[in-house]
Design a protein around this motif. Sequence first.
Motif, PDB file in Angstrom:
ATOM      1  N   ARG A 136      40.351  21.710   5.579  1.00 16.78           N
ATOM      2  CA  ARG A 136      39.888  22.987   6.012  1.00 16.78           C
ATOM      3  C   ARG A 136      39.896  23.604   7.400  1.00 16.78           C
ATOM      4  NH1 ARG A 136      33.613  23.660   4.174  1.00 16.78           N
ATOM      5  NH2 ARG A 136      34.617  22.341   2.505  1.00 16.78           N
ATOM      6  N   ALA A 137      40.424  24.855   7.557  1.00 20.09           N
ATOM      7  CA  ALA A 137      40.270  25.628   9.045  1.00 20.09           C
ATOM      8  C   ALA A 137      39.355  26.931   8.808  1.00 20.09           C
ATOM      9  CB  ALA A 137      41.677  25.877   9.506  1.00 20.09           C
ATOM     10  N   GLU A 138      38.478  27.174   9.613  1.00 20.81           N
ATOM     11  CA  GLU A 138      37.628  28.498   9.574  1.00 20.81           C
ATOM     12  C   GLU A 138      37.878  29.250  10.790  1.00 20.81           C
ATOM     13  OE1 GLU A 138      33.559  27.147   9.062  1.00 20.81           O
ATOM     14  OE2 GLU A 138      34.057  26.227   7.142  1.00 20.81           O
ATOM     15  N   GLY A 139      37.969  30.537  10.548  1.00 18.63           N
ATOM     16  CA  GLY A 139      37.666  31.243  11.685  1.00 18.63           C
ATOM     17  C   GLY A 139      36.823  32.459  11.415  1.00 18.63           C
ATOM     18  N   ARG A 140      35.920  32.596  12.218  1.00 16.31           N
ATOM     19  CA  ARG A 140      34.824  33.478  12.212  1.00 16.31           C
ATOM     20  C   ARG A 140      35.147  34.943  12.810  1.00 16.31           C
ATOM     21  NH1 ARG A 140      30.346  32.314   9.731  1.00 16.31           N
ATOM     22  NH2 ARG A 140      30.231  30.307   8.757  1.00 16.31           N
ATOM     23  N   PHE A 141      34.836  36.030  12.371  1.00 18.66           N
ATOM     24  CA  PHE A 141      35.041  37.504  12.971  1.00 18.66           C
ATOM     25  C   PHE A 141      34.200  37.441  14.161  1.00 18.66           C
ATOM     26  CE2 PHE A 141      35.583  38.795   8.417  1.00 18.66           C
ATOM     27  CZ  PHE A 141      37.003  38.571   8.493  1.00 18.66           C
ATOM     28  N   ARG A 142      34.820  38.211  15.359  1.00 17.41           N
ATOM     29  CA  ARG A 142      33.935  38.559  16.411  1.00 17.41           C
ATOM     30  C   ARG A 142      33.505  40.114  16.492  1.00 17.41           C
ATOM     31  NH1 ARG A 142      38.899  36.225  18.930  1.00 17.41           N
ATOM     32  NH2 ARG A 142      38.644  33.678  19.279  1.00 17.41           N
ATOM     33  N   THR A 143      33.899  40.886  15.384  1.00 21.28           N
ATOM     34  CA  THR A 143      33.660  42.279  15.659  1.00 21.28           C
ATOM     35  C   THR A 143      32.801  42.641  14.632  1.00 21.28           C
ATOM     36  OG1 THR A 143      35.912  42.663  14.679  1.00 21.28           O
ATOM     37  CG2 THR A 143      35.858  42.482  16.865  1.00 21.28           C
TER      38      THR A 143
END
Length: 341
Positions: free
Chosen positions: A78-85
Motif C-alpha cells: 500500500r501507499a497513502e497520501g493524506r489531504f492537506r487542505t
Amino acid sequence: MIDLLVAGGGPAGLATAIHGALAGMEVVVLEPRPTPIDKACGEGLMPGAVRGLRDLGVSVPGRPFHGIRYLDGVNGLRAEGRFRTGPGLGARRPLLQAALAQRAEELGVRVLARRVGEVRQDADRVGAAGLTARHLVAADGLHSPVRRGLGLAAPPAPGRPPRYGLRRHYAVEPWSDLVEVHWSARSEAYVTPLGPGRVGVAVLTTERAPFDVQLARFPLLGARLGGAAGSPVLGAGPLRQRARVRVAGRVLFVGDAAGYVDALTGEGLTLAVTAAGELVRCVREGRPQAYERAWRELSRSYRALTTSLLWARRQPRLAGRIVPCAARLPRVFTHAVNLLA
C-alpha cells in the motif's frame, strides 16, 4: 430573454445554473429525467469539489474522507497520501444531485422536463426545446447529444482500448477514512466510504465483464466485502470522450460534455464545479470565447496526471509497478494526491 439555457440537470448543469443565478442571470435548466438522478460514479468528492459546493451554498450529506490509499489488489502492498487542505466527501450521487437541485430552486432557477433536440443559433441568440436564450450550456453528459449534434465529437485516439466503469454499493461498515484504490493487472477498484453501513465500489476496466467477475480480480477486497451487496450494478462508458472545442458560437460545454479523460484520478466533479464558475464569469464579462482557454488551464493538471497514469497502465513493464513506486516514494505520492485536492 433567458441568459443561460442549460441542457442537463446533473451536477455540472446545476452547478452552472447556481453560479448563473448568483450572478444575477435568468437561468433555465432542461432535464427530462425526474430528480434525483443516479448514475455509475465513484461518489467521492475531492476537497476542491467540497469547497466549491460550500461556496455555492450547497450542503451535501455524506462521509468525510481524508486522503487516497493505493493497494496492490493481491498482496496488500500500500501507499497513502493524506489531504492537506481539508477532507473530501463520500456522497451518494442522488443525494448530491438533490442538494444541488434544491439550491437551484431556492435561487429561482426553473427546471423544465424537456429534451434539447435540435440546436439553432445565430450571432445574437440560440434556440432549443422551443426556447430562446443568449447562451446554451451543454451539460448533457459523457455522450453529449448536443456535442454530437453540432459535429464537435472528436474520434477516439488510435491504440487506446476503451475503458468502462461499473458501480455497486455494499452494506458493510466503512473500514477506512481514506478512499482506497485497489490495483490488479487489468483494472482498478475504488472503495469510497458513504455513511454508516455503506461503501461504494467502482471498478474501472478495459474488459466488458459482469461486476462479480471484475471483483474476483481483487481477492483481498472481495473477502472484506463478503456477500453484502446492497444495490444493483450501474455502468458507464466508454469513458474517454474527446471534444473538439468547449465553445461553439453561443454554445458552451461543461462537465463530462466538455471532454473526459478517465475517472482514474477522481477529479471529474471538482473540474465540473470549478469550470461552471469560470463559464459564468466569461459569459457575464461578455467574453464567452475566453472560456476555452480558462477550461484548458483549469483542467491541465487533471488531464496531464490522468493521461500519464493511463499511459503507464498500458505498458506491461510499468503497470505492475504503480503501487510499488508509490509506496517507495510516499512524499511524491502525497504531493500528487494534493495536486488534485
